[in-house]
Design a protein around this motif. Structure first.
Motif, PDB file in Angstrom:
ATOM      1  N   UNK A 231      35.837  32.103  14.268  1.00  0.00           N
ATOM      2  CA  UNK A 231      35.714  32.206  15.710  1.00  0.00           C
ATOM      3  C   UNK A 231      36.282  30.964  16.389  1.00  0.00           C
ATOM      4  N   UNK A 232      36.896  31.168  17.551  1.00  0.00           N
ATOM      5  CA  UNK A 232      37.373  30.052  18.373  1.00  0.00           C
ATOM      6  C   UNK A 232      36.810  30.245  19.786  1.00  0.00           C
ATOM      7  N   UNK A 233      35.544  29.862  19.990  1.00  0.00           N
ATOM      8  CA  UNK A 233      34.900  30.159  21.273  1.00  0.00           C
ATOM      9  C   UNK A 233      35.428  29.351  22.445  1.00  0.00           C
ATOM     10  N   UNK A 234      36.314  28.384  22.189  1.00  0.00           N
ATOM     11  CA  UNK A 234      36.805  27.539  23.272  1.00  0.00           C
ATOM     12  C   UNK A 234      38.112  28.047  23.870  1.00  0.00           C
ATOM     13  N   UNK A 235      38.407  29.324  23.687  1.00  0.00           N
ATOM     14  CA  UNK A 235      39.635  29.894  24.263  1.00  0.00           C
ATOM     15  C   UNK A 235      39.309  31.245  24.875  1.00  0.00           C
ATOM     16  N   UNK A 236      39.590  31.392  26.166  1.00  0.00           N
ATOM     17  CA  UNK A 236      39.484  32.692  26.828  1.00  0.00           C
ATOM     18  C   UNK A 236      40.892  33.272  26.854  1.00  0.00           C
ATOM     19  N   UNK A 237      41.162  34.203  25.945  1.00  0.00           N
ATOM     20  CA  UNK A 237      42.531  34.688  25.765  1.00  0.00           C
ATOM     21  C   UNK A 237      42.972  35.577  26.920  1.00  0.00           C
ATOM     22  N   UNK A 238      42.054  36.308  27.521  1.00  0.00           N
ATOM     23  CA  UNK A 238      42.409  37.139  28.672  1.00  0.00           C
ATOM     24  C   UNK A 238      41.365  36.947  29.760  1.00  0.00           C
ATOM     25  N   UNK A 239      41.629  35.994  30.655  1.00  0.00           N
ATOM     26  CA  UNK A 239      40.790  35.927  31.856  1.00  0.00           C
ATOM     27  C   UNK A 239      41.471  36.778  32.917  1.00  0.00           C
ATOM     28  N   UNK A 240      40.830  37.879  33.270  1.00  0.00           N
ATOM     29  CA  UNK A 240      41.450  38.858  34.172  1.00  0.00           C
ATOM     30  C   UNK A 240      41.465  38.344  35.603  1.00  0.00           C
ATOM     31  N   UNK A 241      42.657  38.132  36.127  1.00  0.00           N
ATOM     32  CA  UNK A 241      42.819  37.681  37.504  1.00  0.00           C
ATOM     33  C   UNK A 241      42.708  38.850  38.486  1.00  0.00           C
ATOM     34  N   UNK A 242      42.785  40.059  37.985  1.00  0.00           N
ATOM     35  CA  UNK A 242      42.720  41.269  38.800  1.00  0.00           C
ATOM     36  C   UNK A 242      42.477  42.463  37.911  1.00  0.00           C
ATOM     37  N   UNK A 243      43.006  43.603  38.331  1.00  0.00           N
ATOM     38  CA  UNK A 243      42.816  44.835  37.561  1.00  0.00           C
ATOM     39  C   UNK A 243      43.933  45.806  37.920  1.00  0.00           C
ATOM     40  N   UNK A 244      44.109  46.818  37.083  1.00  0.00           N
ATOM     41  CA  UNK A 244      45.160  47.808  37.304  1.00  0.00           C
ATOM     42  C   UNK A 244      44.596  49.018  38.059  1.00  0.00           C
ATOM     43  N   UNK A 245      45.495  49.834  38.596  1.00  0.00           N
ATOM     44  CA  UNK A 245      45.105  50.985  39.410  1.00  0.00           C
ATOM     45  C   UNK A 245      45.479  52.300  38.723  1.00  0.00           C
ATOM     46  N   UNK A 246      44.692  53.334  39.033  1.00  0.00           N
ATOM     47  CA  UNK A 246      44.977  54.695  38.570  1.00  0.00           C
ATOM     48  C   UNK A 246      45.331  55.579  39.756  1.00  0.00           C
ATOM     49  N   UNK A 247      46.163  56.585  39.499  1.00  0.00           N
ATOM     50  CA  UNK A 247      46.483  57.541  40.565  1.00  0.00           C
ATOM     51  C   UNK A 247      45.210  58.246  41.036  1.00  0.00           C
ATOM     52  N   UNK A 252      42.510  47.970  43.341  1.00  0.00           N
ATOM     53  CA  UNK A 252      41.480  46.994  42.987  1.00  0.00           C
ATOM     54  C   UNK A 252      41.929  45.571  43.322  1.00  0.00           C
ATOM     55  N   UNK A 253      41.000  44.802  43.881  1.00  0.00           N
ATOM     56  CA  UNK A 253      41.264  43.421  44.282  1.00  0.00           C
ATOM     57  C   UNK A 253      40.093  42.551  43.837  1.00  0.00           C
ATOM     58  N   UNK A 254      40.410  41.383  43.260  1.00  0.00           N
ATOM     59  CA  UNK A 254      39.397  40.399  42.897  1.00  0.00           C
ATOM     60  C   UNK A 254      39.385  39.291  43.946  1.00  0.00           C
ATOM     61  N   UNK A 255      38.215  38.872  44.337  1.00  0.00           N
ATOM     62  CA  UNK A 255      38.090  37.791  45.311  1.00  0.00           C
ATOM     63  C   UNK A 255      38.674  36.503  44.748  1.00  0.00           C
ATOM     64  N   UNK A 256      39.568  35.858  45.515  1.00  0.00           N
ATOM     65  CA  UNK A 256      40.288  34.683  45.023  1.00  0.00           C
ATOM     66  C   UNK A 256      39.346  33.508  44.775  1.00  0.00           C
ATOM     67  N   UNK A 307      47.458  39.957  40.771  1.00  0.00           N
ATOM     68  CA  UNK A 307      47.637  38.765  39.946  1.00  0.00           C
ATOM     69  C   UNK A 307      47.947  37.542  40.803  1.00  0.00           C
ATOM     70  N   UNK A 308      48.205  36.430  40.133  1.00  0.00           N
ATOM     71  CA  UNK A 308      48.466  35.156  40.814  1.00  0.00           C
ATOM     72  C   UNK A 308      49.769  35.232  41.607  1.00  0.00           C
ATOM     73  N   UNK A 309      50.783  35.873  41.032  1.00  0.00           N
ATOM     74  CA  UNK A 309      51.995  36.241  41.763  1.00  0.00           C
ATOM     75  C   UNK A 309      51.981  37.742  41.988  1.00  0.00           C
TER      76      UNK A 309
END
Length: 617
Positions: A231-247, A252-256, A307-309
């Motif tokens: 285990x490598x608990x000191x790495x967050x490999x995917x910190x989600x900055x947002x989310x994807x959309x479905x038809x 979806x929007x995450x508060x900045x 996302x960030x951009x």
């Protein structure tokens, strides 16, 4: 040193001086772990990473996005590698143009970014079949993501070719790749206890020498580990900055502020982090994935991801808030008790580079679609039918240039006498329009499996136009993602037989032939399925723009032969991103395949609209 110098001489595009601090010229140890922290060449190191996928971004913009990544304070780029694009047909590999992975890795090195490569073979990523090529499903016994022989033989062949590209770009060979991920989120699949070891050995045996990593959610960690791993608990490999959309759903929007506060709390623990996504980009063409939990939901064309951009590479408030946060961390983050370089290894006493200027967007106004040609008129001239007694799923169509059709539409045509009840037995994947001759009857999908076919005199053509809306990219149903008609369809409880089957993948060769077909002026009354054509005239240097399809129902847009992706009036997405490099001065051809209700015009606007916003906690 001799090997490094040889590599440098053979790689004139690389500017390793920007990438490599003087203390790292040895290149012998690479990225290591020690007491839950990373070391790079023996020096404490933190990964400030961001995800950007070369296959979702026009090649002309790769460097711009990387410079923005650096300006935000990141030192590492992570990217997936899409098997289904690099090997669209079995044994035929493509690493050119927008799939030029060598060029992408070279640019990362030139711009001082380390790389964590996530080559799969499965990548998830809201991408069709999680990046696995659909031709794997030609095998009726296929067991994806296992040590089933048919799957491992295909992976071995793909890795043989892919690793020829990847291996020279590893850190210990003078390149930017400091780590390689083994598969992706296997703990959520875990159908074969031997599989992760197989993938690990497939990488090692082909010359991967850098640190191997896995990525899983907390529930899947125990199943996703590679034998011998830890285990490598000191790495967050995917910190989600947002989310994807479905038809059919919200945007979806995450508060900045909330997002940046969470990132700050992660950094305070001394952990490394990767922002997923830093820049999302676009699911151009038919490449979007889908989810299938309680019901099937396909993803929209945009992968903006909040996302960030943005999708078009513009800055968001998240960018500037993160830049401020990272600038405070950089310079303070030094190995304890040492006066050496900070653990970011880049910004020792140097402020972050200024963010690059944003390219302006264009509003080219209304574009008249003045010509059209019905799908029924295209059939006899441009498409050669396949004759089959039984319906054949898309992947197993015996086409001339290859075995199987991966994406797009398939038209099934047969002869019926009389009318009655048409029932699919849930064999439509994913959505079908039904016609008697050219008369529209209705739609069939996962929820609507039965239609009434009106009575009529004599023999008539029953036509079923089936759209592959995107294969599921996550979950336990990957082996069930064959598209088109996957079994019998019944009229009055009798299975239909003797089909003519037309492949409508809409490849570039087809679109080129369509260009010289018998187009007509759009009549006063018109309805799809049909192709519509217009022209966008540009006087000056082309700029990015967005196409708004108000008044159109559902279909696909092509500009100068490039498939921009799908639109659908149910939203949330209402504009399609059109990159400036895909336009030219003078005339630009726009072709729309509309399934049903067509408008007369589309609008070129300078602001995207991705739909009604729903904030996510």
């Amino acid at each position: 040193v001799a090997l490094l110098l040889t590599h440098l001489l053979l790689s004139p595009r690389f500017n390793w001086s920007e990438l490599t601090p003087l203390g790292l010229w040895g290149r012998t140890l690479g990225l290591q772990t020690e007491n839950s922290q990373f070391l790079l060449e023996g020096m404490p190191f933190r990964i400030f990473g961001g995800s950007m996928h070369y296959f979702r971004v026009p090649r002309e913009y790769w460097e711009d996005r990387m410079l923005k990544m650096k300006a935000c304070g990141l030192n590492t780029l992570t990217t997936y590698v899409p098997w289904n694009l690099h090997e669209k047909e079995r044994g035929k590999f493509d690493f050119s143009k927008n799939l030029d992975l060598r060029a992408f890795l070279s640019l990362a090195a030139k711009n001082g970014l380390w790389v964590i490569l996530r080559p799969g073979p499965y990548i998830c990523s809201e991408w069709d079949l999680g990046g696995l090529p659909s031709w794997l499903l030609q095998d009726p016994e296929m067991q994806l993501r296992t040590t089933y022989k048919g799957f491992t033989e295909a992976v071995d062949s793909y890795f043989d070719r892919l690793m020829r590209v990847v291996v020279p770009f590893q850190y210990k060979k003078g390149g930017p790749i400091i780590a390689v991920q083994v598969e992706n989120e296997y703990g959520s699949y875990a159908k074969d206890p031997n599989y992760m070891t197989y993938v690990k050995m497939a990488l090692l045996s082909r010359g991967i020498v850098e640190l191997l990593m896995t990525s899983d959610n907390k529930n899947g960690l125990s199943f996703g580990l590679v034998e011998g791993g830890e285990y490598q608990p000191k790495m967050v490999m995917e910190y989600w900055t947002g989310w994807f959309d479905n038809w059919g759903g919200p945007h979806y929007v995450f508060d900045a502020d909330e997002m940046v506060n969470t990132v700050a709390s992660i950094l305070k623990t001394g952990a490394s982090i990767n922002l997923y996504m830093f820049h999302g980009g676009t699911n151009f063409g038919f490449m979007n994935g889908a989810l299938e939990a309680d019901e099937y939901k396909s993803d929209v064309t945009s992968y903006d991801y909040d996302a960030v951009l943005t999708e078009a590479g513009d800055y968001t408030s998240k960018f500037f808030k993160l830049r401020q946060l990272f600038s405070m961390v950089i310079g303070k983050d030094k190995p304890r008790g040492q006066n050496t370089a900070p653990t970011t290894l880049f910004h020792h006493g140097i402020p972050l580079p200024l963010p690059p200027m944003i390219e302006s967007k264009a509003s080219y106004g209304a574009i008249l679609l003045h010509q059209y040609i019905s799908l029924w008129d295209v059939l006899p001239t441009l498409l050669q039918p396949i004759k089959s007694e039984l319906p054949v799923n898309m992947e197993n169509l015996p086409l001339n240039d290859s075995m199987g059709q991966p994406y797009g539409y398939v038209l099934y045509e047969t002869v019926i006498f009389g009318g009655g009840q048409l029932h699919t037995q849930d064999h439509v994947r994913d959505r079908a329009q039904v016609f008697v001759n050219t008369m529209y009857v209705g739609e069939l999908d996962y929820n609507t499996m039965e239609l009434s076919i009106p009575e009529g005199q004599g023999f008539r053509q029953l036509r079923i136009l089936v759209e592959n809306r995107g294969r599921v990219n996550y979950g336990l149903t990957l082996n069930e993602q064959r598209k088109g008609l996957i079994g019998d369809v019944f009229l009055n409880k009798t299975p239909l037989r003797n089909f003519k089957i037309y492949s409508l993948e809409m490849k570039p060769a087809f679109m080129k032939r369509l260009r010289v077909s018998g187009w007509s002026t759009v009549p006063d009354y018109f309805v799809g399925p049909a192709f519509f054509r217009g022209r966008l005239w540009i006087e000056h240097q082309p700029q990015d723009t967005f196409l708004k399809l108000q008044g159109w129902e559902k279909g696909v847009v092509f500009v100068n032969g490039q498939n921009l992706g799908r639109y659908w009036k149910i939203g949330p997405q209402e504009t399609l991103y059109l990159p400036g490099p895909w336009l030219r001065r003078g005339g630009n051809e726009i072709v729309i395949f509309e399934e049903r209700t067509a408008g007369r015009i589309i609008q070129s606007v300078d602001i995207p609209y991705l739909g009604r916003t729903q904030y996510v906690d």
